[in-house]
Design an enzyme around this catalytic site. Structure first.
Site, PDB file in Angstrom:
ATOM      1  N   LYS A  48      21.537  77.895  90.098  1.00 31.39           N
ATOM      2  CA  LYS A  48      22.105  76.694  90.598  1.00 31.39           C
ATOM      3  C   LYS A  48      22.610  76.983  92.593  1.00 31.39           C
ATOM      4  O   LYS A  48      21.773  77.148  93.392  1.00 31.39           O
ATOM      5  CB  LYS A  48      23.031  75.690  90.597  1.00 31.39           C
ATOM      6  N   SER A  79      25.373  67.203  85.587  1.00 30.45           N
ATOM      7  CA  SER A  79      25.673  67.695  86.609  1.00 30.45           C
ATOM      8  C   SER A  79      25.827  67.630  88.644  1.00 30.45           C
ATOM      9  O   SER A  79      26.240  67.590  88.953  1.00 30.45           O
ATOM     10  CB  SER A  79      25.164  69.225  86.777  1.00 30.45           C
TER      11      SER A  79
END
Length: 582
Positions: A474, A431
């Site tokens: 996140k 990611s």
């Protein structure tokens, strides 16, 4: 260019007003969405000598599902009987239905002679869950010194549910059960009597348990040819789907707390259930987990939205000690994260930390340095054995993407080092590959990137940005840092467009986006992300694969040419230099 800025309405799921008095689709909430299990159970009832493996998942009560299936479709209307037939000196044990026992007939239809003595040894339990160690006596039973048989679970139940972990802890237990099911009877040394196996067996575990048993015994599926995989999520494709889930949630609340959910509480619980799935169009079916949460709601009477929110807040508080320490380290600058200004070769990536059932996000400073070399993009995390295999794969894809754009005709004469600064634990996943690529381009082009923007996303070899996990954690992790330092109105997060259906952010983040203090941008490719980060035009190649001067990729190409020595002026022949010709 498509619209990149996300509207506040896209940051959370939107469900219709859930009716707290809606009629539930099933008598048990565990049946919602479990059509696969219902189908497998129907075959289990109908097919002789074919047993069933049911896979559950965390937060779901597999035993409750089996009970609901059995209540809906019992194997027998009336429980059977393990009977003893004694005719002279001959004795046999047989399994009879209640009707066969009353009419003195054997399973094959033959009548039991009048002179024979028929007696019931055990009335079979319709559904039995193994609740004791899986010993030989527990499963098979025993014969005492007088020759009397004391029935074990295999001979005293209609349906026996065995936990998979009990069989895997000691594989010999599986082979003991297997032999009994395969032969259809239980025999003891020194005794001529064969005891019939009276039950059909259900093994309850997860998909890994199924694979482990299948690997342990290649003949496992000969007996357990049926598998029912419990559905972990409910797909919300219409308002009706949302109402069905809400009605089942109401059943769960009554089962676990004896209290009803108000309309607002149903909505709050649905939002939490959606976040658990990381998808706006899905709701978790982990009813046991939901029930435990509702049991933690304080006060008497109906459960309100405020009580659900308080229970969730307290649940997070009980598990977030490591998160608080991590946030303090950033706030006190023990861990460096810049949220203002511009810098070359430095970017804010986003990570997720999972521990003790709790997840939180935190920013990670990614830096890149480049120098003349052989074209290697070095992953320092991998070289220091702090990077996992998937992260290494992401780095290779990053290199392939770079070569696709700039190295089609000749090798690249640079090497790069990419590192997660102040990271002292294993990093895995791909990611961060979007952030790493953008930081690499920034370094090569010597183009500064905005430190107020963090980004996450995985890239493929063609520069497409792909979905990643943990998107809500996140975003909230970076938002917390920015809010602590003061929101400037220029901060935000760049995320994959494919992740927008996973957004289910906290109210604090949504309010900041609504007021223009924080921003979320969705991108499909690396060029869109680079344009947002640098404010520069990325550039389109011409037929010779050259990018226009002054564009970001044009600057990259110019720097690569310098490293390859292609920008030096052509040296004049000797005779021209000798006689002074230009």
């Amino acid at each position: 260019m498509p619209q990149l800025r996300l509207a506040p309405s896209a940051l959370k799921p939107h469900y219709p007003q859930l009716d707290p008095d809606a009629t539930a689709p099933h008598t048990s909430p565990w049946m919602l969405g479990q059509e696969r299990c219902v189908s497998a159970w129907s075959l289990f009832r109908r097919c002789s000598n074919q047993h069933l493996f049911v896979t559950a998942f965390p937060g779901f009560d597999g035993e409750a599902l089996i009970e609901a299936l059995h209540q809906q479709q019992p194997l027998q209307v009336s429980p059977g009987i393990l009977a003893s037939v004694v005719n002279g000196e001959a004795q046999a044990l047989v399994k009879l239905t209640a009707e066969q026992f009353a009419k003195r007939t054997l399973p094959n239809g033959e009548a039991i002679p009048d002179e024979a003595t028929l007696s019931a040894l055990v009335e079979l339990t319709p559904l039995r869950f193994v609740d004791q160690p899986l010993s030989r006596n527990t499963m098979l039973g025993s014969v005492d010194k007088s020759g009397a048989y004391h029935a074990g679970l295999l001979a005293s139940s209609e349906v026996l549910v065995i936990p998979a972990e009990g069989l895997l802890q000691k594989p010999s237990r599986w082979f003991m059960v297997k032999e009994a099911l395969k032969r259809g009877y239980i025999a003891f040394s020194g005794s001529p009597i064969q005891i019939p196996v009276c039950c059909k067996v259900v093994i309850l575990g997860d998909v890994l348990d199924y694979d482990t048993l299948d690997a342990l015994d290649p003949n496992f599926t000969d007996l357990f040819s049926l598998m029912a995989e419990a559905q972990p999520e409910w797909f919300v494709d219409s308002d009706e789907d949302a109402q069905l889930w809400g009605a089942s949630a109401q059943q769960v609340s009554l089962l676990y707390t004896g209290r009803r959910l108000e309309n607002g509480a149903l909505t709050a619980l649905a939002r939490h259930a959606s976040r658990s799935c990381e998808h706006q169009g899905r709701l978790t079916l982990a009813w046991h987990e939901m029930g435990l949460l509702l049991g933690q709601c304080e006060s008497e009477g109906p459960i309100t939205s405020e009580r659900v929110q308080d229970a969730l807040k307290q649940q997070r508080h009980r598990h977030n000690s490591v998160e608080i320490y991590a946030q303090r380290n950033v706030e006190e600058a023990l861990v460096r994260v810049d949220t203002e200004g511009e810098k070359v070769g430095q970017i804010n990536g986003l990570t997720v930390v999972d521990y003790c059932g709790h997840s939180y996000g935190e920013p990670a400073r990614i830096t890149v340095s480049v120098h003349y070399g052989d074209g290697e993009v070095a992953d320092i995390e991998r070289k220091s054995e702090l990077g996992g295999n998937i992260h290494a794969k992401g780095m290779m894809i990053l290199s392939a993407c770079l070569y696709r754009i700039f190295g089609q005709d000749e090798p690249l004469h640079l090497s790069a080092n990419i590192v997660f600064e102040q990271s002292y634990q294993t990093i895995d996943g791909d990611s961060a590959s979007l952030a790493e690529y953008c930081s690499l381009i920034s370094t090569i082009a010597e183009a500064p990137v905005k430190q107020g923007l963090a980004l996450t996303g995985a890239i493929d070899q063609f520069g497409n940005v792909q979905a990643i996990g943990g998107i809500n954690e996140k975003i909230e992790g970076f938002f917390h840092v920015c809010r602590y330092r003061g929101l400037t109105g220029s901060q935000g997060v760049i995320l994959p467009r494919a992740n927008t259906r996973q957004l289910n952010l906290s109210d604090d983040v949504i309010e900041a986006v609504e007021s223009g203090q924080f921003h979320l941008f969705q991108v499909d490719n690396v060029e869109e992300a680079l344009a947002l980060l640098t404010g520069c035009e990325v550039g389109e190649p011409d037929k010779d694969n050259r990018f226009p001067d002054g564009t970001l990729y044009g600057l990259v190409q110019e720097r690569l040419d310098q490293m390859a020595g292609n920008d030096e002026p052509e040296r004049r022949p000797f005779w021209k230099r000798l006689f002074g010709f230009s």
